[in-house]
Design a protein around this motif. Structure first.
Motif, PDB file in Angstrom:
ATOM      1  N   THR A 124      10.868   7.223  -4.206  1.00 41.25           N
ATOM      2  CA  THR A 124      12.026   6.709  -3.472  1.00 41.25           C
ATOM      3  C   THR A 124      13.246   6.505  -4.382  1.00 41.25           C
ATOM      4  N   THR A 130      14.455   7.657   2.858  1.00 45.47           N
ATOM      5  CA  THR A 130      13.381   8.477   3.415  1.00 45.47           C
ATOM      6  C   THR A 130      13.696   9.973   3.336  1.00 45.47           C
ATOM      7  N   TRP A 154      12.226   0.652  -5.773  1.00 45.36           N
ATOM      8  CA  TRP A 154      10.971   0.216  -5.140  1.00 45.36           C
ATOM      9  C   TRP A 154       9.751   0.866  -5.775  1.00 45.36           C
ATOM     10  N   ILE A 155       9.763   1.014  -7.069  1.00 42.88           N
ATOM     11  CA  ILE A 155       8.616   1.673  -7.690  1.00 42.88           C
ATOM     12  C   ILE A 155       7.653   0.589  -8.193  1.00 42.88           C
ATOM     13  N   LEU A 360       4.721  -5.894   5.189  1.00 39.51           N
ATOM     14  CA  LEU A 360       5.232  -4.756   4.409  1.00 39.51           C
ATOM     15  C   LEU A 360       4.877  -3.422   5.054  1.00 39.51           C
ATOM     16  N   ASN A 369       9.245   4.230  12.390  1.00 35.49           N
ATOM     17  CA  ASN A 369      10.055   5.256  13.053  1.00 35.49           C
ATOM     18  C   ASN A 369       9.728   6.661  12.556  1.00 35.49           C
TER      19      ASN A 369
HETATM   20  C1  FAD Z   1       7.449  -3.593  -1.589  1.00 32.44           C
HETATM   21  C2  FAD Z   1       7.709  -2.124  -1.589  1.00 32.44           C
HETATM   22  C3  FAD Z   1       6.997  -1.299  -2.440  1.00 32.44           C
HETATM   23  C4  FAD Z   1       7.277   0.068  -2.491  1.00 32.44           C
HETATM   24  N1  FAD Z   1       6.612   0.863  -3.417  1.00 32.44           N
HETATM   25  C5  FAD Z   1       7.020   2.162  -3.588  1.00 32.44           C
HETATM   26  C6  FAD Z   1       6.476   2.953  -4.660  1.00 32.44           C
HETATM   27  O1  FAD Z   1       5.611   2.502  -5.431  1.00 32.44           O
HETATM   28  N2  FAD Z   1       6.944   4.212  -4.829  1.00 32.44           N
HETATM   29  C7  FAD Z   1       7.910   4.758  -4.027  1.00 32.44           C
HETATM   30  O2  FAD Z   1       8.290   5.903  -4.252  1.00 32.44           O
HETATM   31  N3  FAD Z   1       8.452   4.029  -2.995  1.00 32.44           N
HETATM   32  C8  FAD Z   1       8.021   2.752  -2.754  1.00 32.44           C
HETATM   33  N4  FAD Z   1       8.570   1.992  -1.744  1.00 32.44           N
HETATM   34  C9  FAD Z   1       9.615   2.583  -0.897  1.00 32.44           C
HETATM   35  C10 FAD Z   1       9.183   2.824   0.537  1.00 32.44           C
HETATM   36  O3  FAD Z   1       8.365   3.944   0.601  1.00 32.44           O
HETATM   37  C11 FAD Z   1      10.478   2.952   1.361  1.00 32.44           C
HETATM   38  O4  FAD Z   1      11.077   1.675   1.389  1.00 32.44           O
HETATM   39  C12 FAD Z   1      10.212   3.428   2.725  1.00 32.44           C
HETATM   40  O5  FAD Z   1       9.748   4.758   2.690  1.00 32.44           O
HETATM   41  C13 FAD Z   1      11.498   3.384   3.566  1.00 32.44           C
HETATM   42  O6  FAD Z   1      12.559   3.966   2.875  1.00 32.44           O
HETATM   43  P1  FAD Z   1      13.938   3.167   2.653  1.00 32.44           P
HETATM   44  O7  FAD Z   1      13.610   1.796   2.227  1.00 32.44           O
HETATM   45  O8  FAD Z   1      14.813   3.962   1.790  1.00 32.44           O
HETATM   46  O9  FAD Z   1      14.528   3.099   4.107  1.00 32.44           O
HETATM   47  P2  FAD Z   1      15.602   4.061   4.775  1.00 32.44           P
HETATM   48  O10 FAD Z   1      15.191   5.493   4.620  1.00 32.44           O
HETATM   49  O11 FAD Z   1      16.940   3.664   4.280  1.00 32.44           O
HETATM   50  O12 FAD Z   1      15.446   3.630   6.289  1.00 32.44           O
HETATM   51  C14 FAD Z   1      15.861   2.346   6.761  1.00 32.44           C
HETATM   52  C15 FAD Z   1      15.407   2.175   8.196  1.00 32.44           C
HETATM   53  O13 FAD Z   1      15.999   3.192   9.012  1.00 32.44           O
HETATM   54  C16 FAD Z   1      14.986   3.911   9.688  1.00 32.44           C
HETATM   55  N5  FAD Z   1      15.349   5.339   9.732  1.00 32.44           N
HETATM   56  C17 FAD Z   1      15.838   6.112   8.715  1.00 32.44           C
HETATM   57  N6  FAD Z   1      16.039   7.363   9.134  1.00 32.44           N
HETATM   58  C18 FAD Z   1      15.665   7.410  10.441  1.00 32.44           C
HETATM   59  C19 FAD Z   1      15.602   8.430  11.428  1.00 32.44           C
HETATM   60  N7  FAD Z   1      15.983   9.676  11.157  1.00 32.44           N
HETATM   61  N8  FAD Z   1      15.136   8.104  12.655  1.00 32.44           N
HETATM   62  C20 FAD Z   1      14.770   6.847  12.953  1.00 32.44           C
HETATM   63  N9  FAD Z   1      14.775   5.843  12.071  1.00 32.44           N
HETATM   64  C21 FAD Z   1      15.218   6.117  10.815  1.00 32.44           C
HETATM   65  C22 FAD Z   1      13.712   3.729   8.911  1.00 32.44           C
HETATM   66  O14 FAD Z   1      12.578   3.839   9.754  1.00 32.44           O
HETATM   67  C23 FAD Z   1      13.888   2.302   8.359  1.00 32.44           C
HETATM   68  O15 FAD Z   1      13.407   1.376   9.293  1.00 32.44           O
HETATM   69  C24 FAD Z   1       8.254   0.629  -1.630  1.00 32.44           C
HETATM   70  C25 FAD Z   1       8.948  -0.204  -0.729  1.00 32.44           C
HETATM   71  C26 FAD Z   1       8.707  -1.559  -0.712  1.00 32.44           C
HETATM   72  C27 FAD Z   1       9.490  -2.412   0.232  1.00 32.44           C
END
Ligand code: FAD
Length: 386
Positions: A124, A130, A154-155, A360, A369
């Motif tokens: 991420t 995403t 968020w790693i 989480l 989503n």
């Molecule tokens: C505590 C914690 C630990 C984590 N550990 C890791 C890790 O070890 N390694 C790693 O790589 N990542 C990690 N993550 C990241 C995690 O995988 C992402 O937070 C998650 O995939 C969502 O991405 P984002 O936070 O960038 O949300 P965004 O992509 O910014 O999305 C925000 C919101 O908008 C919604 N959304 C976005 N696009 C769309 C769409 N096209 N249609 C409908 N809804 C949409 C999403 O569902 C979400 O609810 C961690 C996250 C947390 C909170």
């Protein structure tokens, strides 16, 4: 309910016995101190539980994903949090499936022996979220090394891991035919990297989950740390996600049973208006409802794990299991909190801790989503919505 037996009863009994040495007070203290459950993780590693999926030829126990999910489930069902360790299971799988013979011989025996941790995976990024194919972290080949620049967010578990799997762009997006091409994965030896091109900044957050921002400033990675073929990294990561989602589903199932167990016990014991609160349908029906949802989600979790172990496609089942289980555990958390009235808020009941922890999984490792989007597009044939 909590004593039902299945094909994995031996594993359940052994993991429960280990977890019983780490009671509620242990995890409560670790949570309050925002510490890492070091002793618990050491005990799990020494007992070989985190090497469950490593083949016997490399010193592991060669169990499948189904067994691995049972181990994770039991940790959460005992009141612990597999979030401190689950990375080891799926990251090891990425190495096992795609690594060279030399890489496997170098790392897997150490991981199996409990001496080496591969707890972290860096995908991420802050500006792309995403939309993974747009990642901006680059790895450029130079004099037998890759030079990495960019940023991740968020790693998790970086400060408690020796190795990390990193996804970076090796060919610019503009130069590839498909946007999923041109990314590669690498093994980063964190013991060498931190302070030498990699800076780690912790992110304080809702749960006691060690997670960080990472800054890469000309980090050099030896060429031999490239996993598999250059440019195919995104596919390798995707292949690992089904295992990750099924493991997370099992953790949610474990949480769900924990919440139901606590809610039921309290509803039987707590007397208000001269009767146990559980005698009221308004109290017992929501608990029954949540229990049914967990049982149903559990079927999908086993379906996904069994397909994975049989080498069959399981993307649909893994996604749906993760969705159902995360939803069921969150509903069970709410019911448990409500059943406890004010006491649910007291730290010493551990409900507020588990409540935060299970929340989480509505967001990570994939948000609800995006599972809907997967099902709509890939199972129902609806137009891609993004
Ligand atoms: C505590 C914690 C630990 C984590 N550990 C890791 C890790 O070890 N390694 C790693 O790589 N990542 C990690 N993550 C990241 C995690 O995988 C992402 O937070 C998650 O995939 C969502 O991405 P984002 O936070 O960038 O949300 P965004 O992509 O910014 O999305 C925000 C919101 O908008 C919604 N959304 C976005 N696009 C769309 C769409 N096209 N249609 C409908 N809804 C949409 C999403 O569902 C979400 O609810 C961690 C996250 C947390 C909170």
């Amino acid at each position: 309910m909590m004593n039902q037996t299945d094909a994995h009863q031996d594993i359940r009994d052994a993991v429960r016995a280990l977890c019983s040495q780490f009671p509620d007070e242990y995890f409560r203290k670790v949570d309050a101190e925002r510490a890492y459950p070091e002793k618990f993780v050491d005990a799990l590693m020494e007992a070989g539980w985190l090497a469950a999926m490593i083949p016997e030829e490399y010193g592991g126990t060669g169990l499948g994903l189904t067994a691995a999910t049972v181990i994770m489930e039991e940790i959460n069902r005992s009141g612990g949090n597999s979030g401190a360790v689950h990375g080891q299971m799926y990251n090891m799988g990425t190495l096992l499936r795609n690594g060279s013979k030399a890489q496997k011989e170098k790392y897997l025996p150490g991981i199996a022996a409990g001496k080496l941790r591969i707890q972290s995976m860096a995908v991420t990024e802050p500006t792309t979220g995403t939309d993974t194919t747009k990642i901006k972290t680059t790895a450029v080949r130079k004099d037998g090394r890759f030079v990495v620049n960019g940023q991740k967010v968020w790693i998790s578990r970086v400060q408690h891991s020796d190795l990390m799997i990193l996804l970076a762009r090796t060919t610019p997006l503009a130069d590839v035919k498909k946007k999923s091409e041109g990314m590669s994965i690498f093994i980063v030896d964190l013991r060498e990297a931190i302070g030498n091109g990699l800076t780690v900044r912790p992110i304080p957050n809702l749960v006691n989950h060690e997670t960080n921002e990472l800054f890469f400033d000309n980090l050099e990675i030896p060429e031999e740390n490239l996993i598999g073929e250059e440019g195919r990294g995104f596919k390798y990561i995707l292949d690992g996600l089904n295992a990750e989602r099924t493991l997370i589903a099992a953790e949610c199932i474990g949480d769900g049973y924990w919440f139901i167990d606590r809610a039921t016990k309290y509803a039987n014991e707590r007397v208000v208006f001269d009767r146990p609160i559980g005698k009221n349908q308004g109290v017992q029906f929501p608990i029954a409802d949540a229990y049914i949802e967990i049982e149903a989600a559990n079927l999908m979790r086993f379906k996904a794990a069994e397909l994975f172990d049989a080498g069959q496609p399981c993307g649909a089942q893994a996604n749906m299991a993760k969705y159902l289980a995360a939803k069921a555990s969150w509903e069970a958390a709410n019911v448990c909190m409500q059943t406890h009235g004010g006491f649910g808020f007291a730290n010493e009941y551990d409900i507020e801790r588990k409540f935060r922890e299970t929340r989480l999984y509505q967001v990570a490792p994939i948000s609800t989503n995006l599972i809907f989007a997967y099902v709509a597009e890939h199972l129902l044939g609806l137009p891609r919505s993004y």
